[in-house]
Design a protein around this motif. Structure first.
Motif, PDB file in Angstrom:
ATOM      1  N   LEU A 527       0.828  -1.205   0.000  1.00  0.00           N
ATOM      2  CA  LEU A 527       0.000   0.000   0.000  1.00  0.00           C
ATOM      3  C   LEU A 527       0.867   1.261   0.000  1.00  0.00           C
ATOM      4  O   LEU A 527       0.589   2.222  -0.729  1.00  0.00           O
ATOM      5  N   LEU A 528       1.916   1.262   0.810  1.00  0.00           N
ATOM      6  CA  LEU A 528       2.767   2.446   0.900  1.00  0.00           C
ATOM      7  C   LEU A 528       3.626   2.612  -0.339  1.00  0.00           C
ATOM      8  O   LEU A 528       3.882   3.738  -0.780  1.00  0.00           O
ATOM      9  N   ALA A 529       4.085   1.518  -0.922  1.00  0.00           N
ATOM     10  CA  ALA A 529       4.871   1.608  -2.153  1.00  0.00           C
ATOM     11  C   ALA A 529       4.047   2.258  -3.261  1.00  0.00           C
ATOM     12  O   ALA A 529       4.554   3.094  -4.024  1.00  0.00           O
ATOM     13  N   ALA A 530       2.777   1.881  -3.345  1.00  0.00           N
ATOM     14  CA  ALA A 530       1.914   2.488  -4.357  1.00  0.00           C
ATOM     15  C   ALA A 530       1.715   3.975  -4.101  1.00  0.00           C
ATOM     16  O   ALA A 530       1.699   4.779  -5.044  1.00  0.00           O
ATOM     17  N   ARG A 531       1.574   4.374  -2.855  1.00  0.00           N
ATOM     18  CA  ARG A 531       1.423   5.792  -2.510  1.00  0.00           C
ATOM     19  C   ARG A 531       2.683   6.580  -2.886  1.00  0.00           C
ATOM     20  O   ARG A 531       2.619   7.677  -3.433  1.00  0.00           O
ATOM     21  N   LEU A 532       3.838   6.016  -2.561  1.00  0.00           N
ATOM     22  CA  LEU A 532       5.084   6.707  -2.860  1.00  0.00           C
ATOM     23  C   LEU A 532       5.299   6.872  -4.357  1.00  0.00           C
ATOM     24  O   LEU A 532       5.919   7.843  -4.803  1.00  0.00           O
ATOM     25  N   ALA A 533       4.793   5.939  -5.141  1.00  0.00           N
ATOM     26  CA  ALA A 533       4.954   6.011  -6.589  1.00  0.00           C
ATOM     27  C   ALA A 533       3.957   6.948  -7.247  1.00  0.00           C
ATOM     28  O   ALA A 533       4.144   7.333  -8.412  1.00  0.00           O
ATOM     29  N   GLY A 534       2.900   7.337  -6.540  1.00  0.00           N
ATOM     30  CA  GLY A 534       1.861   8.176  -7.125  1.00  0.00           C
ATOM     31  C   GLY A 534       2.296   9.613  -7.298  1.00  0.00           C
ATOM     32  O   GLY A 534       3.201  10.102  -6.610  1.00  0.00           O
ATOM     33  N   PRO A 535       1.649  10.365  -8.179  1.00  0.00           N
ATOM     34  CA  PRO A 535       2.078  11.733  -8.498  1.00  0.00           C
ATOM     35  C   PRO A 535       1.888  12.730  -7.361  1.00  0.00           C
ATOM     36  O   PRO A 535       2.474  13.803  -7.391  1.00  0.00           O
ATOM     37  N   GLU A 536       1.069  12.406  -6.360  1.00  0.00           N
ATOM     38  CA  GLU A 536       0.894  13.335  -5.242  1.00  0.00           C
ATOM     39  C   GLU A 536       2.172  13.454  -4.404  1.00  0.00           C
ATOM     40  O   GLU A 536       2.456  14.518  -3.844  1.00  0.00           O
ATOM     41  N   LEU A 537       2.936  12.359  -4.316  1.00  0.00           N
ATOM     42  CA  LEU A 537       4.194  12.383  -3.567  1.00  0.00           C
ATOM     43  C   LEU A 537       5.411  12.358  -4.492  1.00  0.00           C
ATOM     44  O   LEU A 537       6.378  13.082  -4.272  1.00  0.00           O
ATOM     45  N   ASN A 538       5.390  11.532  -5.527  1.00  0.00           N
ATOM     46  CA  ASN A 538       6.525  11.432  -6.452  1.00  0.00           C
ATOM     47  C   ASN A 538       6.457  12.587  -7.440  1.00  0.00           C
ATOM     48  O   ASN A 538       5.621  12.613  -8.342  1.00  0.00           O
ATOM     49  N   SER A 539       7.358  13.540  -7.288  1.00  0.00           N
ATOM     50  CA  SER A 539       7.325  14.762  -8.103  1.00  0.00           C
ATOM     51  C   SER A 539       7.969  14.589  -9.463  1.00  0.00           C
ATOM     52  O   SER A 539       7.853  15.466 -10.316  1.00  0.00           O
ATOM     53  N   GLY A 540       8.675  13.481  -9.681  1.00  0.00           N
ATOM     54  CA  GLY A 540       9.489  13.329 -10.871  1.00  0.00           C
ATOM     55  C   GLY A 540      10.919  13.789 -10.653  1.00  0.00           C
ATOM     56  O   GLY A 540      11.806  13.448 -11.431  1.00  0.00           O
ATOM     57  N   PHE A 541      11.140  14.566  -9.583  1.00  0.00           N
ATOM     58  CA  PHE A 541      12.486  14.971  -9.172  1.00  0.00           C
ATOM     59  C   PHE A 541      12.809  14.475  -7.762  1.00  0.00           C
ATOM     60  O   PHE A 541      13.761  14.923  -7.142  1.00  0.00           O
ATOM     61  N   GLY A 542      12.002  13.555  -7.271  1.00  0.00           N
ATOM     62  CA  GLY A 542      12.174  13.079  -5.911  1.00  0.00           C
ATOM     63  C   GLY A 542      10.853  13.123  -5.177  1.00  0.00           C
ATOM     64  O   GLY A 542       9.792  13.427  -5.742  1.00  0.00           O
ATOM     65  N   LEU A 543      10.914  12.844  -3.899  1.00  0.00           N
ATOM     66  CA  LEU A 543       9.729  12.652  -3.075  1.00  0.00           C
ATOM     67  C   LEU A 543       9.344  13.932  -2.352  1.00  0.00           C
ATOM     68  O   LEU A 543      10.161  14.528  -1.649  1.00  0.00           O
TER      69      LEU A 543
END
Length: 704
Positions: A527-543
């Motif tokens: 569940l957390l891995a999916a959240r971290l990969a989502g665009p709300e947290l993963n900016s494309g330049f880091g977290l």
């Protein structure tokens, strides 16, 4: 980095004093030259020109201005080069001097080098033209001997008058004396103006040189002395890969880390990393521990020095003024009290951190696994036992099975995790959480520390292992019962529990600190891995530190939307340990993609707008750079890409390069395990070949 100044007919650099009195100055455009505990902040063209600029040593500004100009001639900067952490070169053109075509003919070259307490500037005027020239070179200097606190707060301190003594400019106040001299050129010296004036006459194809040297005499000894160049606690490193961005990031990071080293005056062989430049060139428990942990693949000597330095200062009494408690690991050490924006003041030795104590135990365990001398580990076990006792007593003051903090004295930090700004812990609607606060990531540290501590006690034949394993299991159950909440996307752990034990429902980067610690089961980790990969947290330049769907999200917020490289690297490492290499690789690639915008010198943090908005990341204007745990993140990215894990007590070395897709081929040298060299090659197919000690069984790789 090339800097071209246009529309500036005088050639003078714009002053750095464009901040409003009383506001923290911006740092994003400063050029930093560093050899801790000394540093120089200047304009990109080389001048020290006010604002945060200066030559600093041990939290005191020795020069507040230093400029080089040519009387009546525009001096236009064209480039500056960060040759090394402690060496920077600047080049400029003297416009209209000696020119017989449109090409520049006369240039000024400045090479700045730094030793602890000594600044040198080599000046060269070179005439590449065909005409004789004659110019007057003017060096202007001044000092206010301001404290680092005054500089950081934007407070202007009156300049001191200069004297002339033995052909040098001299400034004095109390026990401090600053001396500026020139090696050649027979300058006229004007004490009132703080100037050296050099008459320079050059025939074609000739040059003129002098070296400025600034030194300090200070009767008060340094709290933490510098480390000699030949005493770096790791071997010479090297990385050659298919990704030049990663090569630059690694080389620049390791070079910066060498110059961030400081030593313990009680035992000079024990070294640690100062947290960062310019505000944090001192011992910080949390930062120094995380950085040492990230650098374990370079050897365990730094970890050992960091552990011992902090153990000597481990808490022994209860003191509400400093937040000291028995067994507690300190937060920071300063030369003098540090005033906060909120009006509070931190004492010179301050213990107000909830996470340094479990992180100390974790580092001891991980250093043991990487091959720290068993007898050195054994010597530190009483400190580990004291730290574990702190977890169960003072860390869990209300006995609910979780670690929490509160600023009991009202004089210290209101938030005492790594996100320690006053507005860092808030509800999704933007409301600030009320203390006592139990942070989600601190529960993961505490769980890991208890399990790791139990492993150490059992391995060294000391009692108590079962107690701490049972304590950890109770914490895990309590965490599962109290932290998990749900939104339209699904379940996730709250950032914290507040004073009423309610889950504070923000979605944050704290998820990354939970993964791979053992606190979560497989379903929770997914569940957390999916959240971290989502665009709300993963900016494309880091977290991002805070999800974009939170009301309080601010891409320029210190802990509420910005991107911290170390935070991203911790998440990458946790994702790999938890079995999510694709998500780890995505976050790692974002951080690598951000690094060229900072010349490979990742800052403390940068803005969280993201790659969907900006082609390059925007700097956080007040960010420190270089920063120890940001620089150390480069090593963590490589460790994660290789899936590298060491267990010297068990005699194993493991590789699983599932998160290294796109990184190879690479050749990495300068690693150490069990005190011996470790060399790694990863080819384009993902196959690993290593040169490793024969005492270790290698899994997932072939021996070279």
């Amino acid at each position: 980095m090339n800097t071209v100044v246009q529309g500036n007919p005088t050639g003078h650099q714009p002053p750095a004093d464009v901040v409003t009195e009383g506001l923290q100055p911006f740092l994003h455009d400063v050029c930093t030259t560093l050899y801790a505990p000394s540093l120089v902040l200047s304009r990109p063209a080389g001048d020290i020109a006010g604002g945060p600029d200066g030559f600093f040593h041990g939290d005191r500004r020795l020069l507040s201005t230093l400029s080089v100009r040519v009387e009546g001639v525009p001096v236009l900067p064209v480039s500056h080069t960060l040759a090394a952490a402690d060496r920077t070169a600047f080049r400029a053109v003297l416009r209209g001097v000696g020119e017989h075509t449109a090409d520049p003919a006369v240039t000024l070259h400045r090479v700045r080098s730094l030793e602890p307490g000594v600044l040198r500037e080599e000046l060269e005027i070179a005439n590449a033209g065909v005409k004789d020239i004659r110019v007057e070179v003017v060096v202007s200097a001044g000092t206010d001997l301001a404290s680092m606190h005054d500089v950081k707060s934007g407070h202007r301190v009156p300049a001191l008058p200069a004297e002339v003594e033995d052909g040098a400019l001299l400034w004095r106040r109390d026990e401090v004396a600053v001396r500026l001299s020139a090696s050649a050129g027979s300058p006229r010296i004007d004490a009132g103006a703080g100037e050296f004036r050099f008459e320079v006459a050059l025939a074609p194809r000739t040059s003129w040189r002098t070296t400025l040297e600034c030194t300090v005499t200070d009767d008060e000894p340094q709290r933490f002395p510098a480390v000699a160049r030949d005493a770096v606690p790791w071997s010479k490193t090297g990385l050659r890969s298919a990704d030049q961005r990663m090569d630059q990031l690694f080389a620049r990071s390791v070079g910066d880390l060498e110059r961030l080293l400081l030593s313990d005056p009680e035992h000079p062989d024990d070294q640690f990393l100062a947290a960062g430049s310019p505000w944090f060139l001192t011992l910080f428990g949390r930062d120094s521990l995380w950085a040492a942990r990230m650098l374990l693949p370079l050897g365990s000597d730094l970890a050992a020095g960091t552990l011992r330095t902090l153990a000597r200062r481990q808490g022994t009494i209860v003191d509400e003024r400093t937040d000291e408690q028995p067994g507690k690991i300190l937060h920071e050490v300063r030369r003098e009290a540090r005033k906060l924006n909120e009006g509070a003041s931190l004492p010179p030795v301050y213990y107000g951190t909830v996470d340094a104590t479990p992180l100390w135990v974790i580092l001891l365990h991980d250093a043991w696994r990487w091959g720290m001398d068993p007898e050195q580990v054994r010597d530190l076990l009483p400190h580990a036992e004291a730290a574990l006792e702190w977890l169960a007593t003072y860390g869990d003051a209300d006995g609910d099975g979780l670690l929490e903090y509160v600023n009991a004295s009202g004089l210290g930090l209101s938030n005492q995790g790594w996100k320690d700004s006053g507005d860092a812990i808030r509800w999704r609607d933007g409301t600030h959480a009320e203390a006592p606060i139990a942070l989600c990531e601190v529960q993961a540290y505490a769980y890991e520390a208890a399990i790791d501590g139990a492993a150490l006690l059992r391995a060294f034949g000391r009692p108590g292992a079962e107690r701490w394993e049972e304590w950890a299991e109770r914490l895990k159950r309590r965490f599962r019962e109290t932290f998990w909440v749900e939104d339209e996307t699904g379940r996730y752990p709250a950032v914290a529990l507040d004073a009423a034990k309610r889950p504070v429902d923000s979605v944050t980067s704290g998820f990354g600190h939970l993964l791979g610690t053992g606190l979560l089961d497989e379903e929770e980790s997914a569940l957390l891995a999916a959240r971290l990969a989502g665009p709300e947290l993963n900016s494309g330049f880091g977290l991002r530190t805070l999800s974009t769907d939170s009301t309080g999200f601010n891409p320029f917020g210190y802990h509420i939307g910005s991107i911290w490289p170390h935070d991203t690297a911790i998440a990458v490492h946790g994702l790999v340990r938890a079995g999510f290499p694709a998500e780890a690789a995505s976050l790692a690639e974002g951080l690598i993609a951000a690094s060229p915008a900072f010349e490979g010198r990742l800052p403390e943090l940068f803005a969280g707008h993201g790659s969907a908005v900006d082609s390059v990341p925007a700097p956080y204007p007040a960010s420190c750079r270089p920063q120890a745990w940001s620089a150390a993140s480069a090593v963590t990215l490589l460790t994660a890409a290789l899936g590298l894990e060491a267990d010297v007590p068990e005699g194993t070395l493991r590789f699983s390069p599932r998160a290294g897709e796109g990184v190879g081929p690479l050749h990495l040298t300068g690693l150490r395990v069990a005190g011996a060299p470790l060399e790694v090659r990863l080819d384009a197919t993902g196959q690993v070949r290593v040169t490793a000690p024969d005492t270790l069984t290698v899994h997932g790789a072939d021996r070279a």
